[in-house]
Scaffold this active site. Structure first.
Site, mmCIF file in Angstrom:
data_model
loop_
_atom_site.group_PDB
_atom_site.id
_atom_site.type_symbol
_atom_site.label_atom_id
_atom_site.label_comp_id
_atom_site.label_asym_id
_atom_site.label_seq_id
_atom_site.Cartn_x
_atom_site.Cartn_y
_atom_site.Cartn_z
ATOM 1 N N MET A 1 16.935 1.918 32.834
ATOM 2 C CA MET A 1 17.103 1.231 34.121
ATOM 3 C C MET A 1 18.214 0.194 34.066
ATOM 4 O O MET A 1 18.806 -0.138 35.079
ATOM 5 C CB MET A 1 15.784 0.560 34.528
ATOM 6 C CG MET A 1 14.719 1.577 34.936
ATOM 7 S SD MET A 1 13.066 0.860 34.949
ATOM 8 C CE MET A 1 13.076 -0.032 36.496
ATOM 9 N N ASP B 1 0.449 10.108 15.635
ATOM 10 C CA ASP B 1 -0.262 11.364 15.379
ATOM 11 C C ASP B 1 -1.458 11.180 14.452
ATOM 12 O O ASP B 1 -2.503 11.804 14.649
ATOM 13 C CB ASP B 1 0.701 12.407 14.800
ATOM 14 C CG ASP B 1 1.652 12.938 15.866
ATOM 15 O OD1 ASP B 1 1.331 12.776 17.068
ATOM 16 O OD2 ASP B 1 2.705 13.485 15.514
ATOM 17 N N ARG C 1 20.901 -6.329 40.493
ATOM 18 C CA ARG C 1 22.006 -5.370 40.391
ATOM 19 C C ARG C 1 22.112 -4.552 41.683
ATOM 20 O O ARG C 1 21.137 -3.956 42.128
ATOM 21 C CB ARG C 1 21.722 -4.439 39.212
ATOM 22 C CG ARG C 1 22.692 -3.300 39.062
ATOM 23 C CD ARG C 1 23.870 -3.705 38.239
ATOM 24 N NE ARG C 1 24.665 -2.549 37.847
ATOM 25 C CZ ARG C 1 25.861 -2.653 37.297
ATOM 26 N NH1 ARG C 1 26.396 -3.838 37.069
ATOM 27 N NH2 ARG C 1 26.524 -1.570 36.955
ATOM 28 N N GLU D 1 1.457 1.385 10.179
ATOM 29 C CA GLU D 1 0.017 1.125 10.300
ATOM 30 C C GLU D 1 -0.713 2.274 10.991
ATOM 31 O O GLU D 1 -1.555 2.085 11.842
ATOM 32 C CB GLU D 1 -0.217 -0.185 11.056
ATOM 33 C CG GLU D 1 0.596 -1.307 10.463
ATOM 34 C CD GLU D 1 -0.197 -2.522 10.110
ATOM 35 O OE1 GLU D 1 -1.432 -2.450 10.215
ATOM 36 O OE2 GLU D 1 0.412 -3.512 9.717
ATOM 37 N N LEU E 1 0.847 -1.194 0.000
ATOM 38 C CA LEU E 1 0.000 0.000 0.000
ATOM 39 C C LEU E 1 0.888 1.253 0.000
ATOM 40 O O LEU E 1 0.785 2.106 -0.874
ATOM 41 C CB LEU E 1 -0.939 -0.007 1.216
ATOM 42 C CG LEU E 1 -1.847 1.217 1.366
ATOM 43 C CD1 LEU E 1 -2.876 1.274 0.244
ATOM 44 C CD2 LEU E 1 -2.563 1.220 2.731
ATOM 45 N N THR E 2 1.788 1.327 1.010
ATOM 46 C CA THR E 2 2.641 2.507 1.177
ATOM 47 C C THR E 2 3.565 2.697 -0.028
ATOM 48 O O THR E 2 4.095 1.735 -0.574
ATOM 49 C CB THR E 2 3.479 2.351 2.456
ATOM 50 O OG1 THR E 2 2.583 2.295 3.560
ATOM 51 C CG2 THR E 2 4.448 3.497 2.650
ATOM 52 N N GLU E 3 3.743 3.947 -0.414
ATOM 53 C CA GLU E 3 4.634 4.278 -1.540
ATOM 54 C C GLU E 3 5.685 5.282 -1.083
ATOM 55 O O GLU E 3 5.525 5.917 -0.033
ATOM 56 C CB GLU E 3 3.795 4.865 -2.686
ATOM 57 C CG GLU E 3 2.773 3.871 -3.210
ATOM 58 C CD GLU E 3 2.011 4.386 -4.429
ATOM 59 O OE1 GLU E 3 2.244 5.558 -4.825
ATOM 60 O OE2 GLU E 3 1.211 3.610 -4.962
#
Lengths: 403, 246
Positions: free
Chosen positions: A350, A380, A281, A376, A138-140
């Site tokens: 951490m 935003d 630790r 996907e 889909l993405t171009e």
């Protein structure tokens, strides 16, 4: 009266909300992921290797297209179960979950929902076993959040269509046997400009899938392009009915739902690893876990994870009842990815210097979540989908300057 | 061939065990099929796949054990038998007696089970069950064949291997080393709900063993690490002698 205590892995007892089959599916996926994927994940992520035997392993268990009915090779499980699988795979690495999501939601689902009976019978059983691998175009290069303005075209030809264009950031494309490609019709009819879906098979002349290099994220799964130069697609390999963005968005809605659970798995793994680390630790003569700054970080993580769990579980229920609106998926995808990214960054912190090493496996999640928060539908964009649902006013296209 | 597999549901080996006033606190605990028993299910399924037959998964215990039976069904067992009681008994004598009473009238050719459970590790149920049924028994089995009604099993004995052979019916205690069990496939899980689990309420008599109290062992104190040389050997010797004297 039994003593009541907080289970620091499952604070609000989400597991108790699951059905027996769902719990069993979760356990199988958990064991497979921990016993078979975890030993390969460090190498996979560091050296950018997707082990070729993984698709068939997943297929043998039923992890691929698990929600597809049995008659087409699936297992007919609930959406909640599908989500639980995504969570277990992403505990190990988002790359493995991405592979499964694409195969299931972006390839098998559209063939099942939009395909002809012949297309279903031809592709679904082999996609379910992992004998065939699929990808979704889909993405171009110039169209990410705004797929409606895609440039890939489909021109009618004798006995089918001719496709031209390029797709980018395509999970699985370098190894895929079949690609679900979305392209705009280019002809003089009233169909001109409408988006349609095509099944392009490896071997078609003019079809290439170069691998994308230099990825700093999702390195355990393969990503590439789809390049289409006058690729002929026979009429039998077109989805007959579906038109417009509804096609790809139906697929994305299902995949995004899987990501809601997947991000949860990654977040939980970061939290578990950070928790174990700070209890072992010692600095200044005490375990890090005895420090206030560390304890509030753990508390924040557990609080976020509990919210993510309940959101994922409830969304799964709504999906299974057929009552989930796409905006609900946006809300959960946005929330869980954003939170998981935050948790991964804090966990990395951490673990101090060790957090930088891939051996401690947290930095992989941190890098992966940058992609998962972006693909996907970015954080935003999902915010804008929610904004439109809340106000009734779309804010995707800036207005005012040109009014 | 009709095969019974006796499985015990035990807490997940990764689970954190809490002791409440009534014994192990089961709230929030995840349960599994005890690993040796799970391998016994696998062996039963392999026998069935090679020569046909019917595999029945049998579990004793409260309602929760049905999920263990369901898991065996999802792996490929054909039917389930739940011997229902309120509390899981600790005593191998009681367990073996209840299993024998259920197995005896059902005309099984072979009973497979784990050589021991992962929680109590008593290693007594297969032998006691065989005695109660008056059947031959071999346990700690790491290789199993059944051809024309003859069981051929191998088990490790010290540095050697012992080969045992008998005609069915019989009881075989399986060791996990015989081979990894399969994962239930998702399709198997979905099909398991269409298989039947017979529920039989059992009355358990008292056994000779009584559990008075359960407790979590105290955490081990940190050990000492010292370099050899500079008289440390003498210190160690004294320490050991002191401990021996005490």
């Amino acid at each position: 009266m039994p003593r009541r205590y907080l289970d620091a892995d499952d604070a609000f007892r989400m597991t108790a909300l699951l059905g027996e089959e769902e719990r069993m599916i979760m356990q199988v996926a958990h064991r497979y992921a921990q016993e078979k994927l975890e030993p390969r994940a460090l190498e996979g992520n560091q050296d950018e290797i997707f082990h070729a035997e993984i698709p068939r392993e997943m297929g043998a268990l039923g992890l691929l297209g698990s929600f597809i009915p049995e008659e087409y090779g699936g297992a007919g499980v609930s959406y909640t179960s599908y989500g639980l699988v995504a969570r277990e795979l992403e505990r190990i690495d988002s790359g493995y979950r991405s592979f499964m999501s694409v195969q299931s939601s972006l390839v098998m689902l559209p063939i099942h929902v939009f395909g002809t009976e012949e297309q279903r019978r031809t592709f679904l059983p082999r996609l379910a076993t992992g004998a065939l691998i699929g990808c979704f175009g889909l993405t171009e290069p110039n169209h990410g959040s705004d797929p409606g303005s895609m440039e890939t075209t489909a021109t009618p030809a004798q006995g089918g269509w001719v496709l031209n264009g390029a797709k980018m950031w395509i999970t699985n494309s370098p190894i895929a046997d079949v690609a679900v490609v979305w392209a705009k019709v280019k002809d003089a009819s009233k169909e001109n400009g409408r988006i349609r879906g095509f099944l392009v098979e490896r071997g078609a002349e003019g079809y290439t899938t170069p691998k994308t290099g230099h990825k700093m994220s999702l390195r355990a799964s393969l990503t590439g392009e789809i390049v289409l130069r006058d690729v002929f697609v026979p009429a039998s390999r077109v989805f007959p009915e579906i038109r417009g963005l509804k096609g790809p968005f139906t697929c994305l809605n299902s995949a995004r739902y899987g990501i809601v659970w997947g991000a949860l798995g990654a977040a939980e793994d970061c939290y578990h690893r950070a928790r174990r680390y700070v209890m072992e630790r010692q600095q200044f003569g005490y375990p890090l876990g005895s420090m206030q700054l560390i304890q509030t970080k753990l508390a924040n993580m557990l609080t976020s994870i509990t919210q993510m769990q309940l959101l994922a579980w409830r969304l799964g229920q709504l999906m299974d009842e057929g009552r989930a609106a796409p905006e609900m998926v946006s809300l959960a995808k946005r929330n869980n990815c954003g939170r998981a990214l935050e948790i991964a960054r804090v966990a990395r912190d951490m673990l101090g210097g060790n957090g930088i090493s891939g051996e401690f496996r947290v930095v992989h999640h941190m890098m992966n979540m940058e992609s998962v928060n972006t693909y996907e539908g970015t954080y935003d964009i999902h915010g804008l989908i929610l904004g439109r649902a809340i106000t009734g006013i779309q804010a995707f296209v800036p207005r005012g300057n040109d009014l | 061939m009709k095969i019974a597999v006796c499985i015990k549901q035990t807490p997940d080996t990764e689970a954190r065990i809490r002791i409440g006033p009534e014994g192990i606190d089961e709230a929030g605990l995840t349960w599994i099929i005890s690993p040796h028993d799970e391998s016994a299910v696998e062996q039963a399924l392999q026998l069935k796949e090679r020569q046909g037959g019917h595999v029945t998964a049998i579990a004793l215990g409260p309602g929760r054990v049905e999920s263990a039976i369901r898991e065996a069904l999802a792996m490929g067992a054909d039917s389930g038998l739940h011997l229902a009681c309120d509390v899981m008994p600790h005593d191998a004598v009681v367990i073996a007696r209840a299993l024998a009473e259920a197995i005896s009238p059902r005309a099984f050719d072979l009973v497979l089970t784990g050589e021991q459970s992962i929680d109590q590790a008593g290693s007594q149920v297969p032998q006691r069950l065989a005695v109660a049924l008056r059947w031959p028994c071999v346990t700690a089995v790491e290789s199993l064949q059944v051809v024309d009604g003859i069981v051929r099993a191998r088990r490790p004995v010290e540095q050697e291997e012992e080969a045992v052979q008998f005609a069915v019916p019989g009881v075989v205690g399986i060791n996990r080393r015989i081979g990894e069990p399969r994962y239930p496939s998702f399709r198997g899980i979905m099909q398991a709900r269409r298989k039947t689990i017979e529920v039989v309420r059992v009355q358990l008599g008292a056994g000779p063993e009584m559990v008075q109290r359960l407790q979590i062992p105290a955490p081990k104190a940190a050990g000492q690490v010292q370099e050899f040389g500079s008289g440390i050997e003498r210190e160690v010797a004294n320490l050991l002698a002191g401990k021996a004297a005490a």
